[in-house]
Design a protein around this motif. Sequence first.
Motif, mmCIF file in Angstrom:
data_model
loop_
_atom_site.group_PDB
_atom_site.id
_atom_site.type_symbol
_atom_site.label_atom_id
_atom_site.label_comp_id
_atom_site.label_asym_id
_atom_site.label_seq_id
_atom_site.Cartn_x
_atom_site.Cartn_y
_atom_site.Cartn_z
ATOM 1 N N VAL A 149 -4.684 6.788 2.939
ATOM 2 C CA VAL A 149 -4.786 5.413 3.434
ATOM 3 C C VAL A 149 -6.253 4.999 3.518
ATOM 4 O O VAL A 149 -6.627 3.900 3.083
ATOM 5 C CB VAL A 149 -4.079 5.255 4.797
ATOM 6 C CG1 VAL A 149 -4.445 3.933 5.460
ATOM 7 C CG2 VAL A 149 -2.571 5.376 4.627
ATOM 8 N N ARG A 150 -7.096 5.861 4.037
ATOM 9 C CA ARG A 150 -8.526 5.541 4.143
ATOM 10 C C ARG A 150 -9.157 5.356 2.768
ATOM 11 O O ARG A 150 -9.946 4.439 2.553
ATOM 12 C CB ARG A 150 -9.258 6.618 4.923
ATOM 13 C CG ARG A 150 -8.923 6.614 6.391
ATOM 14 C CD ARG A 150 -9.735 7.668 7.145
ATOM 15 N NE ARG A 150 -9.197 7.831 8.464
ATOM 16 C CZ ARG A 150 -8.585 8.925 8.903
ATOM 17 N NH1 ARG A 150 -8.465 9.986 8.118
ATOM 18 N NH2 ARG A 150 -8.110 8.987 10.117
ATOM 19 N N HIS A 151 -8.806 6.233 1.824
ATOM 20 C CA HIS A 151 -9.366 6.136 0.476
ATOM 21 C C HIS A 151 -8.871 4.863 -0.221
ATOM 22 O O HIS A 151 -9.649 4.155 -0.863
ATOM 23 C CB HIS A 151 -9.015 7.385 -0.326
ATOM 24 C CG HIS A 151 -9.711 7.476 -1.643
ATOM 25 N ND1 HIS A 151 -11.074 7.333 -1.776
ATOM 26 C CD2 HIS A 151 -9.223 7.689 -2.895
ATOM 27 C CE1 HIS A 151 -11.406 7.455 -3.060
ATOM 28 N NE2 HIS A 151 -10.303 7.658 -3.755
ATOM 29 N N TYR A 152 -7.601 4.561 -0.069
ATOM 30 C CA TYR A 152 -7.035 3.335 -0.630
ATOM 31 C C TYR A 152 -7.815 2.123 -0.119
ATOM 32 O O TYR A 152 -8.197 1.243 -0.902
ATOM 33 C CB TYR A 152 -5.557 3.232 -0.241
ATOM 34 C CG TYR A 152 -4.904 1.917 -0.620
ATOM 35 C CD1 TYR A 152 -4.122 1.820 -1.763
ATOM 36 C CD2 TYR A 152 -5.063 0.785 0.164
ATOM 37 C CE1 TYR A 152 -3.515 0.631 -2.113
ATOM 38 C CE2 TYR A 152 -4.475 -0.415 -0.186
ATOM 39 C CZ TYR A 152 -3.702 -0.484 -1.311
ATOM 40 O OH TYR A 152 -3.115 -1.676 -1.659
ATOM 41 N N GLU A 153 -8.030 2.061 1.184
ATOM 42 C CA GLU A 153 -8.736 0.915 1.768
ATOM 43 C C GLU A 153 -10.184 0.850 1.288
ATOM 44 O O GLU A 153 -10.717 -0.234 1.055
ATOM 45 C CB GLU A 153 -8.659 0.953 3.295
ATOM 46 C CG GLU A 153 -7.275 0.663 3.827
ATOM 47 C CD GLU A 153 -6.741 -0.710 3.425
ATOM 48 O OE1 GLU A 153 -7.531 -1.676 3.334
ATOM 49 O OE2 GLU A 153 -5.525 -0.819 3.185
ATOM 50 N N TRP A 154 -10.823 1.993 1.122
ATOM 51 C CA TRP A 154 -12.188 2.020 0.611
ATOM 52 C C TRP A 154 -12.215 1.484 -0.819
ATOM 53 O O TRP A 154 -13.073 0.659 -1.169
ATOM 54 C CB TRP A 154 -12.748 3.440 0.672
ATOM 55 C CG TRP A 154 -14.169 3.534 0.219
ATOM 56 C CD1 TRP A 154 -15.282 3.316 0.965
ATOM 57 C CD2 TRP A 154 -14.621 3.849 -1.106
ATOM 58 N NE1 TRP A 154 -16.413 3.485 0.183
ATOM 59 C CE2 TRP A 154 -16.032 3.810 -1.086
ATOM 60 C CE3 TRP A 154 -13.972 4.169 -2.294
ATOM 61 C CZ2 TRP A 154 -16.803 4.072 -2.215
ATOM 62 C CZ3 TRP A 154 -14.742 4.425 -3.421
ATOM 63 C CH2 TRP A 154 -16.133 4.378 -3.369
ATOM 64 N N THR A 201 -11.568 -2.369 -0.825
ATOM 65 C CA THR A 201 -12.771 -3.092 -0.413
ATOM 66 C C THR A 201 -13.824 -3.076 -1.515
ATOM 67 O O THR A 201 -14.450 -4.106 -1.796
ATOM 68 C CB THR A 201 -13.325 -2.480 0.887
ATOM 69 O OG1 THR A 201 -12.311 -2.582 1.896
ATOM 70 C CG2 THR A 201 -14.577 -3.179 1.352
ATOM 71 N N TYR A 247 -13.582 11.333 4.215
ATOM 72 C CA TYR A 247 -12.674 10.748 5.202
ATOM 73 C C TYR A 247 -12.188 11.695 6.277
ATOM 74 O O TYR A 247 -11.517 11.258 7.197
ATOM 75 C CB TYR A 247 -11.446 10.178 4.483
ATOM 76 C CG TYR A 247 -11.802 9.248 3.364
ATOM 77 C CD1 TYR A 247 -12.252 7.967 3.635
ATOM 78 C CD2 TYR A 247 -11.727 9.665 2.040
ATOM 79 C CE1 TYR A 247 -12.600 7.112 2.602
ATOM 80 C CE2 TYR A 247 -12.064 8.813 1.005
ATOM 81 C CZ TYR A 247 -12.504 7.544 1.294
ATOM 82 O OH TYR A 247 -12.843 6.709 0.277
ATOM 83 N N SER A 248 -12.487 12.974 6.156
ATOM 84 C CA SER A 248 -11.940 13.938 7.118
ATOM 85 C C SER A 248 -12.941 15.045 7.409
ATOM 86 O O SER A 248 -13.648 15.503 6.505
ATOM 87 C CB SER A 248 -10.654 14.557 6.556
ATOM 88 O OG SER A 248 -10.121 15.492 7.467
ATOM 89 N N ALA A 296 -3.115 10.359 5.837
ATOM 90 C CA ALA A 296 -4.178 9.654 6.572
ATOM 91 C C ALA A 296 -5.409 9.469 5.690
ATOM 92 O O ALA A 296 -6.018 8.387 5.670
ATOM 93 C CB ALA A 296 -4.531 10.412 7.852
ATOM 94 N N VAL A 297 -5.781 10.497 4.949
ATOM 95 C CA VAL A 297 -6.928 10.397 4.044
ATOM 96 C C VAL A 297 -6.607 9.434 2.901
ATOM 97 O O VAL A 297 -7.458 8.632 2.501
ATOM 98 C CB VAL A 297 -7.347 11.792 3.522
ATOM 99 C CG1 VAL A 297 -8.342 11.690 2.384
ATOM 100 C CG2 VAL A 297 -7.935 12.613 4.668
ATOM 101 N N ARG A 318 0.846 -1.195 0.000
ATOM 102 C CA ARG A 318 0.000 0.000 0.000
ATOM 103 C C ARG A 318 0.875 1.236 0.000
ATOM 104 O O ARG A 318 0.605 2.197 -0.736
ATOM 105 C CB ARG A 318 -0.933 -0.021 1.214
ATOM 106 C CG ARG A 318 -1.788 1.232 1.307
ATOM 107 C CD ARG A 318 -2.817 1.136 2.396
ATOM 108 N NE ARG A 318 -2.195 0.983 3.684
ATOM 109 C CZ ARG A 318 -2.853 0.594 4.785
ATOM 110 N NH1 ARG A 318 -4.131 0.322 4.728
ATOM 111 N NH2 ARG A 318 -2.227 0.491 5.925
#
Length: 161
Positions: A95-100, A103, A76-77, A92-93, A38
């Motif tokens: 990482v969250r977007h990547y994971e979204w 998924t 995300y923020s 931080a955003v 990632r």
Amino acid sequence: MRTSLLSAPAAGYPLFLGGALCALFGLLAVGEAHGATRWETLEAIHNVENPHDRQAPGPKGELGPYQFRLETWRMYSHRPFSAALERDASDAVAVRHYEWLRTALERNGFEPSVYNIALAWNAGIGAVTNGRAPRVSRDYAARVENIAGELARRRQVAETH
């Protein structure tokens, strides 16, 4: 699909991140196809989107290392959009977007490869799942995949020496 946890990228390995951020991405890294993590995928996206960390908004108002649009940032923020210019907040955003995206790709039966993550990052998840991503987005995804692959090769060489 292979998953693994990495302790941190090797010293001197990162192109753009400081040591603390490298450790953060290294600890959070999730392996992908072709050995890219990632961290390497996101670093490649940064390298394509905004390699010189320009502070001026993009043509559609995008900001920061990953050139987030306001709508994506707000997913995300709760911080002001101007915080996208701060690397820690933007990471931080990202990482969250990547994971979204990862998924969503899996849920729709797609491999969360570097290429597909980058394609969805640029064209949107719908363009990937319905097969209608424009050529410019496919070219973008290929560039990200190539850079992430090179970053992965550098990491692997550093880990063996």
